[in-house]
Design an enzyme around this catalytic site. Sequence first.
Site, PDB file in Angstrom:
ATOM      1  CG  PHE A   1      -4.368  -1.434  -3.417  1.00  0.00           C
ATOM      2  CD1 PHE A   1      -5.115  -1.465  -4.424  1.00  0.00           C
ATOM      3  CD2 PHE A   1      -4.065  -2.391  -2.625  1.00  0.00           C
ATOM      4  CE1 PHE A   1      -5.940  -2.538  -4.744  1.00  0.00           C
ATOM      5  CE2 PHE A   1      -4.687  -3.622  -2.736  1.00  0.00           C
ATOM      6  CZ  PHE A   1      -5.527  -3.604  -3.889  1.00  0.00           C
TER       7      PHE A   1
ATOM      8  CG  ASP B   1      -2.664   8.921  -3.882  1.00  0.00           C
ATOM      9  OD1 ASP B   1      -2.430  10.057  -4.067  1.00  0.00           O
ATOM     10  OD2 ASP B   1      -1.412   8.402  -3.729  1.00  0.00           O
TER      11      ASP B   1
ATOM     12  CG  PHE C   1      -1.735  -1.052   1.417  1.00  0.00           C
ATOM     13  CD1 PHE C   1      -3.213  -1.102   1.045  1.00  0.00           C
ATOM     14  CD2 PHE C   1      -1.375  -2.241   2.135  1.00  0.00           C
ATOM     15  CE1 PHE C   1      -3.887  -2.045   1.301  1.00  0.00           C
ATOM     16  CE2 PHE C   1      -2.069  -3.538   2.315  1.00  0.00           C
ATOM     17  CZ  PHE C   1      -3.456  -3.306   2.070  1.00  0.00           C
ATOM     18  CG  ASP C   2       1.172   5.776  -1.627  1.00  0.00           C
ATOM     19  OD1 ASP C   2       2.240   6.050  -1.020  1.00  0.00           O
ATOM     20  OD2 ASP C   2       0.320   6.649  -2.034  1.00  0.00           O
ATOM     21  N   GLY C   3       0.728   5.296   1.139  1.00  0.00           N
ATOM     22  CA  GLY C   3       0.183   5.789   2.354  1.00  0.00           C
ATOM     23  C   GLY C   3      -0.570   6.879   2.333  1.00  0.00           C
TER      24      GLY C   3
END
Length: 301
Positions: free
Chosen positions: A272, A274, A160-162
Amino acid sequence: MANNIDDKLVLAISSRALFDLRESHKVYLSGGVEAYRQYQIEHEDEVLEPGDAFALVQKLLNLNEHLGRARVEVILVSRNSADTGLRVFNSIHHYGLAISRAAFVGGRSPYPYLKAFGCDLFLSTHAEDVRSALDAGFAAATILSGGASRAASEELRIAFDGDAVLFSDESERIYQSGGLEAFQASERQAAREPLRGGPFKGFLAALNALQREFPEDACPIRTALVTARSAPAHERVIRTLREWDIRLDESLFLGGLTKSAFLEAFAADVFFDDQTGHCELAREVVATGHVPHGISNEVKL
């Protein structure tokens, strides 16, 4: 048959994310709905090839076997009609996927049914459906085609991105408006103030709950944070996860380095993020889900 799935991690997935429907989609684009319908009926006994999220689905469902009980549910949510979707279910049966529930919505967006199914995550190739799901409060991502599949392994690895994924985009807004120096100063000042949750907080929490049902030294799920943050902005992230009582197995603070090599080293099954730029690079080495959420995805008027 059980009449609720409240105690499960629930993934809703579109047919085009689960299977390779590129040829069918070309027929739809060139000939319209009726040509597509006829094509699917004529080919409904031909097994579809796995799509970009197939391996992820397979590994999630395999967790039920590891645990000896059904703790993960995968639901097909499709813009197809039941008539045209028969080929998809035939392929599900061929691969032995334990998927029994579905919503075929005949050309409309399936996102209104996510709440009824108790969905924790929605994956689709249809960006508008993903945005609608995010706006309704669900973790959702657009699966990008072309993602590489890692070597076969029973271990499920999710990265995951943060900011704007696990966390809100509050810090990213400061970075984009004031630059790196303003961002780092703000994060130092707010180091002990937990970040607000982003759209994937609930999904990560559900994954973490599953991890805790396995012995710590034999857990088939591994999670990682892969973020462009670096010291001193790392402290707020660590304290936020501690406040949430959520464990990440690995945390990579890259200070702006390209993420692709690190995702490949982690051997992620899916990542994932954004930001479209990060996703375009990541999709070359890993199945990637774009999360169209936060300031980086706001429509500029």
